[in-house]
Design an enzyme around this catalytic site. Structure first.
Site, short mmCIF file in Angstrom:
data_model
loop_
_atom_site.label_atom_id
_atom_site.label_comp_id
_atom_site.label_asym_id
_atom_site.label_seq_id
_atom_site.Cartn_x
_atom_site.Cartn_y
_atom_site.Cartn_z
N THR A 12 -3.91 -0.44 -3.09
CA THR A 12 -4.69 -1.48 -2.67
C THR A 12 -4.85 -1.48 -1.19
OG1 THR A 12 -2.99 -3.25 -2.34
CG2 THR A 12 -3.96 -2.77 -4.68
N GLY A 13 -6.00 -2.12 -0.43
CA GLY A 13 -6.38 -1.71 0.94
C GLY A 13 -6.25 -0.47 1.40
N GLY A 19 -2.98 2.50 4.08
CA GLY A 19 -3.45 2.54 2.72
C GLY A 19 -4.21 3.88 2.71
N TYR A 150 2.95 -14.97 8.42
CA TYR A 150 2.96 -13.66 7.89
C TYR A 150 4.46 -13.29 7.56
CZ TYR A 150 2.39 -8.64 8.20
OH TYR A 150 2.22 -7.23 7.91
#
Length: 249
Positions: A12-13, A19, A150
């Protein structure tokens, strides 16, 4: 040399940064790779860079229907998967007292909810002996200015990964956390730091790292390859810090 010959991996990403570097390295080592991302143009550019052996699925990990699409397409194309790298994430540097509800919801929606339900939906397709790599962050363990939300999203991922490592062990599925320190990717430019201050910001981060520099995406990709491959066949439930020693200070 680690080999992923014949393996199917979902990243993903996977259209940029860590990624993309991971997807590129996985293909180099023999895997067929599915990358996901929000923008079709960046996915197309990533596929051109990766070359043969990759396909892309456009969508937002914060949208739970996207994970159904990924599972359906992977099942139709490959019958199952051997590796899942939950890498998609966002970060906005904002002091805790200034965080908006929108910022909070975006980061938890993508980083936390997106990872949880991505793993949930792909798990039925994971073959015996599969590997799940959850990309966390040094920020979940070390206090960094403006990273409260975050850090919270990534700390939750550590709890998920430990639980999954136990829950999925009966199927021989290993689950590990990969925690990067500051890495030289496009996300650095998206943190909200004014352009005029960016050079000083990077220099300050580098000075806080014992090795004296930011990490490179390829260095994180090599760590992901280790966790994804049989080179780490007796490793599960760990948090592999790839941070140049920053967690030590």
């Amino acid at each position: 040399m680690s080999s992923l010959q014949g393996k199917v991996a979902v990243v993903t990403g996977g259209s940029s940064g860590i990624g993309l570097a991971t997807a590129r390295l996985f293909v180099k080592h023999g895997a067929r790779v599915v990358i996901t991302g929000r923008r079709q143009d960046t996915l197309d550019a990533a596929l051109a860079e990766i070359g043969d052996g990759a396909m892309a699925i456009q969508g937002d990990v914060a949208d739970l229907a996207h994970h159904d699409d990924v599972a359906r397409i992977v099942r139709q194309a490959f019958g199952g998967a051997d590796i899942y790298v939950a890498n998609a994430g966002v970060n906005t540097i904002t002091p805790a007292h200034e965080v908006t509800v929108a910022e909070f919801d975006q980061q938890f929606g993508i980083n936390t909810r997106g990872t949880f339900f991505g793993v949930q939906k792909i798990t039925p397709l994971l073959r015996y002996g599969a590997s799940v790599v959850v990309v966390g962050s040094l920020a979940s363990e070390r206090v960094l200015a403006g990273h409260a939300v975050y850090a919270g999203t990534k700390a939750a991922l550590g709890a998920f990964a430990r639980s999954w490592a136990v829950e999925l062990s009966g199927r021989g599925i290993r689950v590990n956390m990969l925690s990067p320190g500051p890495t030289d990717t496009a996300i650095i430019e998206k943190l909200g730091v004014p352009e005029a201050e960016l050079e000083g910001f990077i220099a300050g981060m580098s000075a806080a790292i014992p090795l004296g520099r930011l990490g490179a995406p390829d260095e994180l990709a090599r760590a992901a390859l280790f966790l994804a491959s049989d080179e780490s066949s007796f490793v599960t439930g760990i948090n592999l810090r790839v941070d140049g020693g920053m967690a030590l200070l």
